[in-house]
Motif scaffolding. Sequence first.
Motif, PDB file in Angstrom:
ATOM      1  N   ILE A 126      35.054   0.712  17.598  1.00 52.50           N
ATOM      2  CA  ILE A 126      35.296   0.313  18.991  1.00 52.50           C
ATOM      3  C   ILE A 126      34.052   0.574  19.844  1.00 52.50           C
ATOM      4  O   ILE A 126      33.707  -0.226  20.715  1.00 52.50           O
ATOM      5  N   GLU A 127      33.330   1.668  19.544  1.00 54.61           N
ATOM      6  CA  GLU A 127      32.060   1.906  20.259  1.00 54.61           C
ATOM      7  C   GLU A 127      31.135   0.701  20.086  1.00 54.61           C
ATOM      8  O   GLU A 127      30.473   0.262  21.026  1.00 54.61           O
ATOM      9  N   MET A 130      32.203  -2.139  22.185  1.00 54.79           N
ATOM     10  CA  MET A 130      31.901  -1.905  23.602  1.00 54.79           C
ATOM     11  C   MET A 130      30.467  -2.329  23.949  1.00 54.79           C
ATOM     12  O   MET A 130      30.191  -2.733  25.080  1.00 54.79           O
ATOM     13  N   ASP A 131      29.544  -2.239  22.975  1.00 54.45           N
ATOM     14  CA  ASP A 131      28.175  -2.711  23.229  1.00 54.45           C
ATOM     15  C   ASP A 131      28.203  -4.181  23.654  1.00 54.45           C
ATOM     16  O   ASP A 131      27.502  -4.601  24.572  1.00 54.45           O
ATOM     17  N   VAL A 132      29.035  -4.958  22.945  1.00 53.75           N
ATOM     18  CA  VAL A 132      29.101  -6.396  23.241  1.00 53.75           C
ATOM     19  C   VAL A 132      29.842  -6.632  24.562  1.00 53.75           C
ATOM     20  O   VAL A 132      29.478  -7.511  25.341  1.00 53.75           O
ATOM     21  N   TYR A 163      43.317   3.743  22.467  1.00 51.00           N
ATOM     22  CA  TYR A 163      42.454   2.680  21.920  1.00 51.00           C
ATOM     23  C   TYR A 163      40.973   2.952  22.186  1.00 51.00           C
ATOM     24  O   TYR A 163      40.162   2.042  22.292  1.00 51.00           O
ATOM     25  N   PHE A 164      40.648   4.214  22.315  1.00 46.38           N
ATOM     26  CA  PHE A 164      39.267   4.629  22.558  1.00 46.38           C
ATOM     27  C   PHE A 164      38.630   3.829  23.703  1.00 46.38           C
ATOM     28  O   PHE A 164      37.465   3.447  23.657  1.00 46.38           O
ATOM     29  N   GLY A 165      39.457   3.559  24.705  1.00 48.62           N
ATOM     30  CA  GLY A 165      38.932   2.923  25.928  1.00 48.62           C
ATOM     31  C   GLY A 165      39.038   1.408  25.917  1.00 48.62           C
ATOM     32  O   GLY A 165      38.693   0.758  26.906  1.00 48.62           O
ATOM     33  N   TYR A 166      39.501   0.819  24.815  1.00 46.26           N
ATOM     34  CA  TYR A 166      39.646  -0.641  24.789  1.00 46.26           C
ATOM     35  C   TYR A 166      40.991  -0.991  25.425  1.00 46.26           C
ATOM     36  O   TYR A 166      41.990  -0.318  25.163  1.00 46.26           O
ATOM     37  N   ARG A 238      28.421  -4.608  13.246  1.00 47.74           N
ATOM     38  CA  ARG A 238      28.310  -5.247  14.565  1.00 47.74           C
ATOM     39  C   ARG A 238      29.450  -6.258  14.663  1.00 47.74           C
ATOM     40  O   ARG A 238      29.634  -7.072  13.755  1.00 47.74           O
ATOM     41  N   ILE A 239      30.197  -6.190  15.737  1.00 45.19           N
ATOM     42  CA  ILE A 239      31.396  -7.030  15.858  1.00 45.19           C
ATOM     43  C   ILE A 239      31.203  -8.015  17.009  1.00 45.19           C
ATOM     44  O   ILE A 239      30.755  -7.610  18.089  1.00 45.19           O
TER      45      ILE A 239
END
Length: 406
Positions: A126-127, A130-132, A163-166, A238-239
Amino acid sequence: MNYEEACQKLKKADQLHVLKYYEELTADQRTELLAQIEATDFSALEHCHKSGNERGRFEPLGALELSEIDARREYYTEIGVKAIQEGKVGAVLLAGGMGTRLGSDGPKGVYDIGLTRPVYIFERLIENMMDVVRQTGTWFHLFVMTSDKNDQVTRAFLNEKAYFGYPEEYVHFFLQKMAPASDYDGHVYLEEKYRISTSPNGNGGWFTSMQEAGLIDYAHEQGIEWMNIFAVDNVLQRIADPVFVGATLDAGVSVGAKVVRKNAPREGVGVVCLEDGRPSIVEYYELTDEMVNARNEKGDPAYNFGVILNYLFNIHSLETLFQGKMPCHVVEKKIPHIDENGQYVKPESPNGYKYEELVLDMIHQLDTCLPFEVVREREFAPIKNKTGVDSVESARALCLKNGIVL
Ligand code: UTP
């Protein structure tokens, strides 16, 4: 299905032993077993043993290499960012596997790889998402595939961690199918006196399972045209990577596949190629000496790029070209079961087969594929084992090398 019907079905499939404990079962257990017998496709299991997977004529398929990507990075990124901002890209996390080699009790995603702080595998992924999100200013939908074996724990864990911030409304779960597991003669094991041993049927069922869950319809409603499929266990994954999205869209292909340059001619990875003129993946053990020694026009090995289980599929292409029927892979595994004396056994070494469909076989049903090269050390840190190659140790080292605080 009643008892007689179950007998007939099992007899035909040479699986009558499934009813061995029937007399001892409670009424509820009998109902459960009969329902499972009705739902289980034993013919698939038999077919799997007989067929083997016959292959066609292989030819090399060139990749979009790093130097070419670097030269057009801005251009591709712009296309990718725009597509994500327009809501055209979703992501599918394949998290239905059992992670038997890692040997932890819970789902792989809840495994903590942290050293000075907890860093759960799900959190790491998820981190990266979050970059994207920061780069594009857009949340994109995440679809999480689980299986009967880990669904509840996975949902509860992600919910507990917020959701770890999502945003929760961007996370959707769906279940994959299960397949029976058998001994070496193809006789299914029992995991309880009233239950056939089952295991998740491989990651290749994601699209069909999403369709059945109504999530492909949902994707259409949301305007999603592309799905980025990725494995849970690559912690540098990378997602919805904009440059990859942009290059795939620009190439006008049905699917993009992230690949890494092989580190040895016979490295144990599947290699992207053409098979009878269609994109395909040849397994390392299928490479002949001639293929290993073949060179392309640049003088480089012609079968040089291995897949890392990160694909960008065009949904429309899947709907029009994908036939659903996939080859079945027989995989040797440790299968806990009830032995002849009715005792539960957790074997120390492999004792039978599981039956799986794999995402990589979907590629061959499509017409065009863009292999897209990425830097191995930056994007590929799979966790398959506790120690050694592709392990928690090796993945931690790669995370640290990439400046990730663990
Ligand atoms: P692997 O092939 O490494 O399998 O999965 P696994 O079950 O995780 O691990 P082992 O082989 O038992 O040690 C590659 C990816 O495909 C997913 C996994 O969760 C992982 O992301 N997968 C695998 C599924 O989603 N479903 C499956 O049935 C199998």
